[in-house]
Design a protein around this motif. Structure first.
Motif, PDB file in Angstrom:
ATOM      1  N   LEU A  69      81.231  74.314  79.527  1.00  0.00           N
ATOM      2  CA  LEU A  69      81.400  75.764  79.405  1.00  0.00           C
ATOM      3  C   LEU A  69      81.999  76.275  80.702  1.00  0.00           C
ATOM      4  N   HIS A  70      83.064  77.046  80.593  1.00  0.00           N
ATOM      5  CA  HIS A  70      83.756  77.523  81.789  1.00  0.00           C
ATOM      6  C   HIS A  70      84.574  78.758  81.466  1.00  0.00           C
ATOM      7  N   GLU A  71      84.879  79.503  82.501  1.00  0.00           N
ATOM      8  CA  GLU A  71      85.806  80.625  82.365  1.00  0.00           C
ATOM      9  C   GLU A  71      87.194  80.060  82.043  1.00  0.00           C
TER      10      GLU A  71
ATOM     11  N   GLN B 162      80.027  61.715  77.863  1.00  0.00           N
ATOM     12  CA  GLN B 162      81.283  62.260  77.376  1.00  0.00           C
ATOM     13  C   GLN B 162      81.240  63.770  77.591  1.00  0.00           C
ATOM     14  N   LEU B 163      82.067  64.244  78.507  1.00  0.00           N
ATOM     15  CA  LEU B 163      82.168  65.676  78.776  1.00  0.00           C
ATOM     16  C   LEU B 163      83.263  66.243  77.873  1.00  0.00           C
ATOM     17  N   LEU B 164      82.860  67.097  76.939  1.00  0.00           N
ATOM     18  CA  LEU B 164      83.783  67.680  75.971  1.00  0.00           C
ATOM     19  C   LEU B 164      84.393  68.947  76.561  1.00  0.00           C
ATOM     20  N   VAL B 165      85.706  68.903  76.763  1.00  0.00           N
ATOM     21  CA  VAL B 165      86.419  70.027  77.369  1.00  0.00           C
ATOM     22  C   VAL B 165      87.434  70.544  76.349  1.00  0.00           C
TER      23      VAL B 165
ATOM     24  N   GLN C 216      64.170  66.199  73.127  1.00  0.00           N
ATOM     25  CA  GLN C 216      63.923  67.102  72.013  1.00  0.00           C
ATOM     26  C   GLN C 216      65.143  67.904  71.576  1.00  0.00           C
ATOM     27  N   CYS C 217      66.119  68.061  72.430  1.00  0.00           N
ATOM     28  CA  CYS C 217      67.231  68.964  72.138  1.00  0.00           C
ATOM     29  C   CYS C 217      68.493  68.207  71.784  1.00  0.00           C
ATOM     30  N   ARG C 218      69.187  68.729  70.811  1.00  0.00           N
ATOM     31  CA  ARG C 218      70.379  68.064  70.287  1.00  0.00           C
ATOM     32  C   ARG C 218      71.660  68.473  71.017  1.00  0.00           C
ATOM     33  N   TYR C 219      71.789  69.758  71.326  1.00  0.00           N
ATOM     34  CA  TYR C 219      73.036  70.269  71.895  1.00  0.00           C
ATOM     35  C   TYR C 219      72.864  70.547  73.384  1.00  0.00           C
ATOM     36  N   TRP C 220      73.802  70.001  74.189  1.00  0.00           N
ATOM     37  CA  TRP C 220      73.761  70.169  75.630  1.00  0.00           C
ATOM     38  C   TRP C 220      75.107  70.633  76.152  1.00  0.00           C
ATOM     39  N   ALA C 221      75.064  71.450  77.184  1.00  0.00           N
ATOM     40  CA  ALA C 221      76.286  71.926  77.833  1.00  0.00           C
ATOM     41  C   ALA C 221      76.001  72.055  79.328  1.00  0.00           C
ATOM     42  N   ILE C 222      77.070  72.127  80.092  1.00  0.00           N
ATOM     43  CA  ILE C 222      76.920  72.477  81.507  1.00  0.00           C
ATOM     44  C   ILE C 222      77.860  73.637  81.792  1.00  0.00           C
ATOM     45  N   TRP C 223      77.425  74.502  82.684  1.00  0.00           N
ATOM     46  CA  TRP C 223      78.269  75.604  83.126  1.00  0.00           C
ATOM     47  C   TRP C 223      79.061  75.131  84.333  1.00  0.00           C
TER      48      TRP C 223
ATOM     49  N   GLN D  85      85.490  65.285  83.930  1.00  0.00           N
ATOM     50  CA  GLN D  85      85.470  64.392  82.766  1.00  0.00           C
ATOM     51  C   GLN D  85      85.469  62.937  83.191  1.00  0.00           C
ATOM     52  N   GLN D  86      86.308  62.599  84.156  1.00  0.00           N
ATOM     53  CA  GLN D  86      86.378  61.219  84.633  1.00  0.00           C
ATOM     54  C   GLN D  86      85.075  60.799  85.307  1.00  0.00           C
TER      55      GLN D  86
END
Length: 161
Positions: free
Chosen positions: A130-132, A155-158, A93-100, A145-146
């Motif tokens: 998402l990161h400090e 694909q992890l967007l950094v 259901q959700c379009r945007y995803w991130a990980i802390w 990322q690898q």
């Protein structure tokens, strides 16, 4: 110049529309103003502090001129754990995803667990990291990322600071 669609809008306004259509239009307008990001977060941080962390990252990116962020206030962050029983349904259901991603000793392990859980849903292909602020992408972020690409087909967007 005349508005060719004015008469059509006037006619549509006079029509008796069911309440559910009006409600769905209203909620669609609300969705336009707030974009929801589901954040997979496996840290012991409570919800309020976690949301502050996510907002700080988006504020930092906006300050750096990343136009796609717009105003950090237009984003709504929803924290979800990697063991959530309905993660697959949420992913559909959700379009945007991130990980802390924490940069402590267990940061890689927690992020790996989140990536693995998200990949298991089969629904998400891109995840925002998402990161400090971190001095260098080399190490933690590039390793994640690898792993995301090679093991989970994600694909992890950094974004570098």
């Amino acid at each position: 110049m005349t508005d060719q669609a004015a008469s059509l809008r006037a006619w549509a306004a006079k029509q008796d529309r069911p309440q559910e259509i009006k409600d769905s239009v209203g909620s669609a307008r609300a969705d336009v103003t707030k974009r929801t990001v589901m954040v997979l977060d496996n840290t012991p941080t409570n919800g309020v502090r976690a949301t502050e962390n996510y907002t700080n990252v988006f504020t930092r990116w906006a300050d750096q001129g990343r136009k796609w962020v717009g105003s950090p206030a237009q984003w709504q962050f929803v924290q979800v754990g990697p063991n959530h029983p309905e993660l697959t349904d949420i992913a559909q259901q959700c379009r945007y995803w991130a990980i802390w991603i924490d940069n402590d000793l267990d940061g890689f392990k927690r992020a790996y667990t989140c990536l693995k859980a998200l990949a298991a849903t089969g629904q998400v292909k891109q995840v925002l990291a998402l990161h400090e602020p971190i001095r260098s992408r080399r190490g933690l972020l590039s390793n994640l990322q690898q792993v995301a690409q090679n093991y989970f087909d994600l694909q992890l967007l950094v974004f570098s600071d």
